[in-house]
Design an enzyme around this catalytic site. Structure first.
Site: not given
Ligand code: TYM
Length: 330
Positions: A112, A193, A196
Site C-alpha cells: 500500500k 487479487k 477496488k
C-alpha cells in the site's frame, strides 16, 4: 458458542465480489453458530487520503450493505469502529508490544505504501489497530480472505506475548479462511487479487453494480487461448477463477462444471456464469437502498451495536489497563 470478530473498510461505494466470497459470506453463515461482532472499520479508512463527507456516507452504505447481505442485528453485533473508543485505546498498548522490525515486515503496508504519494504513520500501525479490534472481543475465529493472514498471525503473536508477559488476558484468535474462495482474482488481470484499485474498470465486480454491468464484466473476463473449461489455477488462472466463482454462487462443484462444459468452449460457460452472478447479486442493491432509506432506523441499529460492543470491549480494556499498570479508565 465461539466468539467471532471481523471488520471491513468503508473505502469504496460498494463492496466487491472478493469481499463477499472471501469474507462476508462467511460472516453471514457464522451468525448461526457463534456470537459474532462485525465492524465497519472507519478508523482504518483514514490511513490513506480521504474526504470526510465521503467517508461518513460510505460507513452508512457499508453498514446497509452488510444488513442487505444478511447480517442480522438481532443475532450479531454490527457497529462502526469510531463509536467504540476502546479500539484506539487498546491499539496504543499493542503498539508498545510490537517490535518495529516486526511491524516493518507487514507485506500489505509495503504494497500500500508503494502506491501512495504520501505514507502516514497510521498506515504503518494499521495492523496493530487490527490486532486491537480482534483482541478486544476475546475472539476465537476471524473470517477473512487470504490477504489478511499475516495480520492474523500478528494478532496471535501479540496475544501470546502479552499473555506471557502480564498473565492470561487475551484469547488467541484463529483465522477462518475458506480455501476455495480465499483469493478471488481480478477479472481483467487474473494473476492479481480482485480489488477496488484494479487497473481495469472491468476487473472488479461490485455488489452494487447494475445486473447488466455484472454480466458484461463476467463475459469480458480474461481467460486464455485454449477453449477448455478445466480447473488449473497455475496454467489457467482466469478460467479457474471463474470456476471458483461459479461453484460458490451456483451451488455446484468444479468437477460438475468440468463435466457440464466439456467440449463447449468459453462462450456458453461465461454466459451461464453471467446469469448466475447477476441473479445472485442483483437483489442486493435494492435491499441496500431499503436499509439506507430509513436513516433513523439504521443509526439506531448501529448505536445499539456500538453499545453491545462497548460492553465487551470495555471489560477487556480494563483488564489490559490493570495488567500494564495504568489507572483504570475513569
Ligand atoms: P478489507 O476491507 O480490505 O476487506 C474486507 C474483507 O474482504 C477480503 N477480501 C478478499 N477475499 C478474497 N478475495 C479478494 N480478492 C479479497 N479482497 C478482499 C479481505 O481479506 C477481508 O476479509 N484489514 C482488513 C479490515 C480489518 C479487519 C479487522 C479484518 C480491520 N480490522 C479485524 C478482520 C479483523 C481489511 O482491510 O479488509
Amino acid at each position: 458458542v465461539p466468539r467471532v470478530f471481523s471488520g471491513i473498510q468503508p473505502t469504496s461505494d460498494s463492496f466487491h465480489l472478493g469481499n463477499y466470497l472471501g469474507a462476508l459470506r462467511q460472516w453471514v453463515a457464522l451468525q448461526d453458530t457463534s456470537d459474532a461482532f462485525y465492524c465497519v472499520v472507519d478508523l482504518h479508512a483514514i490511513t490513506v487520503d480521504h474526504d470526510p463527507k465521503v467517508l461518513h456516507e460510505r460507513s452508512r452504505v457499508s453498514a446497509a450493505q452488510l444488513l442487505a447481505l444478511g447480517i442480522d442485528p438481532e443475532r450479531s453485533t454490527l457497529f462502526v469502529q469510531s463509536q467504540v473508543p476502546e479500539h484506539a485505546m487498546l491499539a496504543w498498548i499493542m503498539g508498545c508490544e510490537t517490535g518495529f522490525g516486526e511491524a516493518s515486515r507487514m507485506t500489505q503496508f509495503k504494497d500500500k505504501s508503494a502506491k501512495q504519494e504520501r505514507t502516514t504513520v497510521g498506515l504503518f500501525t494499521y495492523p496493530i489497530l487490527q490486532v486491537a479490534d480482534i483482541l478486544l472481543y476475546q475472539t476465537e475465529r476471524v473470517p477473512v480472505g487470504e490477504d489478511q493472514r499475516q495480520h492474523l498471525e500478528l494478532s496471535r503473536d501479540l496475544a501470546i506475548r502479552f499473555n506471557n508477559t502480564y498473565g492470561q488476558t487475551f484469547t488467541v484468535p484463529d483465522v477462518h479462511i475458506v480455501k476455495e474462495t480465499a483469493t478471488i482474482k481480478d477479472l481483467a488481470e487474473p494473476e492479481k487479487k480482485m480489488s477496488k484499485s484494479s487497473a481495469s474498470p472491468r476487473g472488479c465486480l461490485y455488489l452494487l453494480d447494475e445486473p447488466n454491468q455484472m454480466r458484461k464484466k463476467v463475459k469480458s473476463a480474461v481467460t486464455d487461448s485454449e477453449a477448455e473449461v478445466r480447473y488449473d489455477p497455475d496454467a489457467k488462472p482466469g478460467v479457474s477463477n471463474l470456476m471458483n466463482i461459479y461453484a460458490a454462487l451456483g451451488n455446484t462443484t468444479i468437477e460438475k462444471l468440468e463435466a457440464e462444459y466439456a467440449g463447449r468452449g468459453y462462450g456458453d460457460f461465461k454466459g451461464d456464469l453471467a446469469d448466475v452472478v447477476a441473479d445472485y447479486l442483483g437483489p442486493i442493491s435494492a435491499r441496500t437502498k431499503e436499509f439506507l432509506a430509513d436513516k433513523a432506523e439504521l443509526d439506531r441499529i448501529l448505536v445499539k451495536g456500538a453499545e453491545k460492543a462497548r460492553h465487551v470491549a470495555s471489560r477487556t480494556l480494563a483488564k489490559a489497563y490493570k495488567k500494564v499498570g495504568f489507572y483504570p479508565p475513569a
